[in-house]
Design an enzyme around this catalytic site. Structure first.
Site, PDB file in Angstrom:
ATOM      1  N   SER A 100       0.819  -1.197   0.000  1.00 13.34           N
ATOM      2  CA  SER A 100       0.000   0.000   0.000  1.00 13.34           C
ATOM      3  C   SER A 100       0.865   1.265   0.000  1.00 13.34           C
ATOM      4  O   SER A 100       1.633   1.485  -0.927  1.00 13.34           O
ATOM      5  CB  SER A 100      -0.947  -0.065   1.194  1.00 13.34           C
ATOM      6  OG  SER A 100      -1.966   0.869   1.114  1.00 13.34           O
ATOM      7  N   HIS A 125      -3.085  -1.419  -4.210  1.00 13.59           N
ATOM      8  CA  HIS A 125      -4.545  -1.423  -4.288  1.00 13.59           C
ATOM      9  C   HIS A 125      -5.051   0.014  -4.276  1.00 13.59           C
ATOM     10  O   HIS A 125      -4.280   0.961  -4.163  1.00 13.59           O
ATOM     11  CB  HIS A 125      -5.171  -2.236  -3.150  1.00 13.59           C
ATOM     12  CG  HIS A 125      -4.809  -1.776  -1.772  1.00 13.59           C
ATOM     13  ND1 HIS A 125      -5.048  -2.520  -0.652  1.00 13.59           N
ATOM     14  CD2 HIS A 125      -4.228  -0.626  -1.324  1.00 13.59           C
ATOM     15  CE1 HIS A 125      -4.633  -1.873   0.423  1.00 13.59           C
ATOM     16  NE2 HIS A 125      -4.138  -0.724   0.039  1.00 13.59           N
TER      17      HIS A 125
END
Length: 199
Positions: A100, A125
């Site tokens: 992330s 993501h």
């Protein structure tokens, strides 16, 4: 990756410090920064201060080891941009997991300066955020999330060489990569087993 819509900043799903400071989550030495744990504002401030101090002292390459589950997008942005801003080359070295906002920091280095140890996993993501308030506020927050998502997709597209459309599709859900997959995807430059393999 975490961000909050008014700090609420915007938070993503899912460290480093000035020379004299050491802690379990942030260990530093000359020309070396270790970023470990969640990416927070405090960690980003310490990391940036350390990078700027090292850059002022010397033009020698800086090794940044990263092991993180992610955190605040804006804090990741801060470190990512300073990696590109300073004169010395920064070599990012992933270990354990680079997820992330941690992956956002990782790709602050040029591809040839992105390394990892053999058992590293990567995750990219979409940012996630809790939206609340009046209907007008929620519309504004939703638009900010969309702009952030588009910006992050562009960053990862440029960093990997993948089309933006591929990044957008792959990050609709959590997109995990092992070391070989990260190499093939363009996220990673080289897997190393020893410090001697750093150029």
């Amino acid at each position: 990756m975490t961000t909050s819509a008014a700090r609420k900043g915007l938070r993503t799903r899912g460290s480093a410090c000035p020379r004299a400071t050491r802690s379990a989550s942030s260990i530093s030495s000359r020309a070396q920064v270790i970023v470990a744990g969640p990416i927070t504002d405090k960690l980003a401030q310490r990391t940036v201060a350390h990078l700027l101090a090292l850059a002022e002292d010397s033009d020698e390459p800086i090794n940044m080891l990263i092991s993180s589950p992610g955190g605040h997008v804006e804090s990741g942005d801060m470190i990512h941009d300073v990696i590109k801003f300073i004169r010395p080359t920064v070599r990012t070295i992933g270990l354990a997991w680079v997820a992330s906002a941690g992956a956002l920091i990782f790709v602050g280095a040029d591809k040839e300066n992105r390394y990892c140890l053999p058992n590293t996993r990567f995750l990219i993501h979409q940012p996630s955020v809790g939206i609340g308030g009046t209907s007008t506020d929620m519309m504004i927050q939703a638009e900010q999330v969309r702009l952030m998502r588009d910006r992050l997709n562009q960053i990862f597209a440029e960093a990997t060489g993948q089309p933006v459309e591929r990044i957008e599709k792959d990050t609709q859900r959590d997109f995990w990569l092992n070391t070989q997959e990260a190499l093939d995807y363009g996220l990673l430059g080289k897997v190393i087993r020893s410090v001697d393999e750093l150029k």
